[in-house]
Design an enzyme around this catalytic site. Structure first.
Site, PDB file in Angstrom:
ATOM      1  N   LYS A  80       8.452  -2.011  -4.609  1.00  0.00           N
ATOM      2  CA  LYS A  80       7.973  -0.854  -5.363  1.00  0.00           C
ATOM      3  C   LYS A  80       9.165  -0.051  -5.876  1.00  0.00           C
ATOM      4  CE  LYS A  80       4.853   3.147  -4.913  1.00  0.00           C
ATOM      5  NZ  LYS A  80       3.931   3.883  -4.003  1.00  0.00           N
ATOM      6  N   SER A 150      -0.618   4.795  -5.447  1.00  0.00           N
ATOM      7  CA  SER A 150       0.398   4.710  -6.481  1.00  0.00           C
ATOM      8  C   SER A 150       1.128   3.364  -6.519  1.00  0.00           C
ATOM      9  CB  SER A 150       1.441   5.819  -6.262  1.00  0.00           C
ATOM     10  OG  SER A 150       2.109   5.636  -5.016  1.00  0.00           O
ATOM     11  N   SER A 174      -1.720   5.183  -0.728  1.00  0.00           N
ATOM     12  CA  SER A 174      -1.143   4.466  -1.861  1.00  0.00           C
ATOM     13  C   SER A 174      -0.774   3.017  -1.605  1.00  0.00           C
ATOM     14  CB  SER A 174       0.088   5.214  -2.392  1.00  0.00           C
ATOM     15  OG  SER A 174      -0.302   6.396  -3.038  1.00  0.00           O
TER      16      SER A 174
END
Length: 466
Positions: A80, A150, A174
């Site tokens: 990420k 997210s 997330s």
């Protein structure tokens, strides 16, 4: 290669790499081919590492010379974009060029490299880990729908088999929300179990690091590799995680399951409710005892986590506000950062008092239960243009709906895992959530693995990616 290695979990890939019937270079090439063919539509990667083939060749040479360091040696893993990396830029989802981040490996990336993993590239995310949409990434089960956030790029990439595993971060859900919406496994360990130094902060007391994978066993392998002391994170637990992957096949008969009916089953999509009830029935059929419980203070929980998260994010972005950088933030993120500046000291303290109440009520439940089982999301993936959805006869914003079942385990710091438990009538994945007492990942993973082994939802590949 004659078989589709990209369909296989890490547990199998690791055996083949160790036996040298599959090379890391072949494996990386298989994923690079899929990224080249599919990610133009999926849009899950920010960038692919230009050094990934060199790293794979180095892994192959070391394995041939001395054998594998462990099960992740030679396995490509994507990161990420809020984890800093020495060899790739970090943007944390923002397009504000004035904001820069260190060119050094975050704690988790360093541990992956030490385990022999090959860093495949960086994945898209909602800006500064603030939302549930992760634009422009799409859901591989329906490109007109969101992947969640997210860590949306992480969920989409694993679901589409563009990588066998990815790192995500979880402040209010997330990791688990994109796992639920994309039909993969998302593990949020106990607060402090995995060190967070080198992850761009969102909320210091709520942020968790963890993996997204195809299977529960793969998540266990990643947990073993990532957990342990982190001198750069004062909240990190010093002891490494015990070997959990080896115990996943042990029976679960006699385990005690708590079902929180007063929060987790309010306002569910009908297909979600039916799939989760069937999963609870599975555990009962395996000899687990199931008991309905209540957490009265959760009625105040959403306000509490909003106050804590808003204030923490505003504090982190204070310099950006002063420098005028927030003018370049996406509108939804800019609004949330500005809202955080309105949270007062008494507001924050009351939120922490509510957190303490919820933690006490959860602790009481887990003193008489081994796990808590319920849905990971009240709905399946929504369309990209939808700002609200109808659930149980009332309209609700997708932001509020999507994280109301995950945030309780960020407030309390309890470990929680999301995994597929079926599909709705549109072919969209449904997520099951299992939580446990602090540092109870072994029991939680065992329960999840036993369910997964009996149902194997992970074997389904999105038609777009097949």
């Amino acid at each position: 290669m004659t078989d589709a290695v990209w369909q296989r979990p890490i547990t199998e890939l690791a055996r083949r790499v160790a036996a040298r019937t599959l090379s890391s270079t072949e494996l990386v090439d298989a994923y690079l081919d899929r990224i080249a063919r599919l990610d133009g539509d999926l849009k899950s990667f920010v960038c692919v590492s230009p050094a990934v083939r060199d790293a794979a060749r180095a892994a192959d040479a070391e394995i041939a010379r001395t054998g594998p360091r462990g099960p992740l040696h030679g396995i490509p893993i994507a990161i990420k974009d809020n984890y800093t990396t020495a060899d790739l830029p970090t943007r944390a989802g923002t397009s504000v060029d004035a904001l820069t981040f260190p060119r050094e490996d975050s704690h988790c990336v360093a541990r992956l490299r030490a385990a022999g993993a090959v860093i495949l590239g960086k994945l898209r995310m909602h800006e500064f880990a603030w939302g549930m949409v992760s634009p422009p990434t799409r859901n591989p089960w329906d490109l007109a729908r969101v992947p969640g956030g997210s860590s949306g790029g992480s969920g989409a990439a694993v679901a589409a088999r563009l990588c066998p595993a990815a790192l995500g971060s979880d402040t209010g859900g997330s990791i688990r929300i994109p796992a639920a919406l994309c039909g993969v496994v998302g593990l949020k360990p106990t607060f402090g179990r995995i060190g967070r130094s080198g992850i761009v902060p969102h909320s210091w007391s709520l942020d968790h690091a963890g993996p997204l994978t195809l299977t529960v066993a793969d998540a266990a392998l990643l947990l073993e590799a990532l957990a342990g002391p982190d001198p750069g994170d004062p909240a990190a637990h010093a002891a490494p995680v015990a070997a959990v992957a080896a115990g996943l096949d042990r029976p679960i008969r006699g385990f005690r399951v708590a079902v929180i009916r007063d929060h987790f089953f309010d306002g569910l999509d009908g297909a979600v409710g039916a799939a989760v009830e069937a999963a609870i029935g599975f555990f009962a059929g395996q000899g687990c005892t199931v008991r309905d419980v209540a957490v009265p203070s959760l009625r105040y929980g959403l306000g509490a986590i909003y106050a804590i998260e808003l204030a923490s994010s505003a504090a982190y972005h204070d310099r950006s506000v002063a420098a005028g950088h927030t003018a370049g933030f996406a509108e939804d993120v800019r609004d949330l950062v500005e809202m955080g500046r309105l949270v007062t000291g008494p507001d924050y303290l009351r939120a922490e008092q509510v957190r303490a109440l919820i933690m006490a009520e959860m602790a009481a439940i887990l003193s008489e239960a081994d796990v808590i089982v319920g849905p990971a999301s009240p709905l399946t993936a929504w369309r990209t243009e939808e700002a609200s959805v109808a659930l149980a006869g009332r309209s609700e914003s997708v932001l509020a709906a999507s994280w109301r079942l995950t945030y309780p385990f960020n407030l309390t710091g309890l470990p929680a895992i999301a995994l597929p438990c079926g599909f709705d009538g549109r072919g969209l994945p449904i997520g099951l959530q299992i939580a446990a007492r602090p540092f109870g990942e072994a029991v939680m993973l065992r329960m999840a693995h036993q369910y997964e082994r009996a149902h194997a939802w992970w074997r389904r590949v999105p038609p777009f990616a097949g």
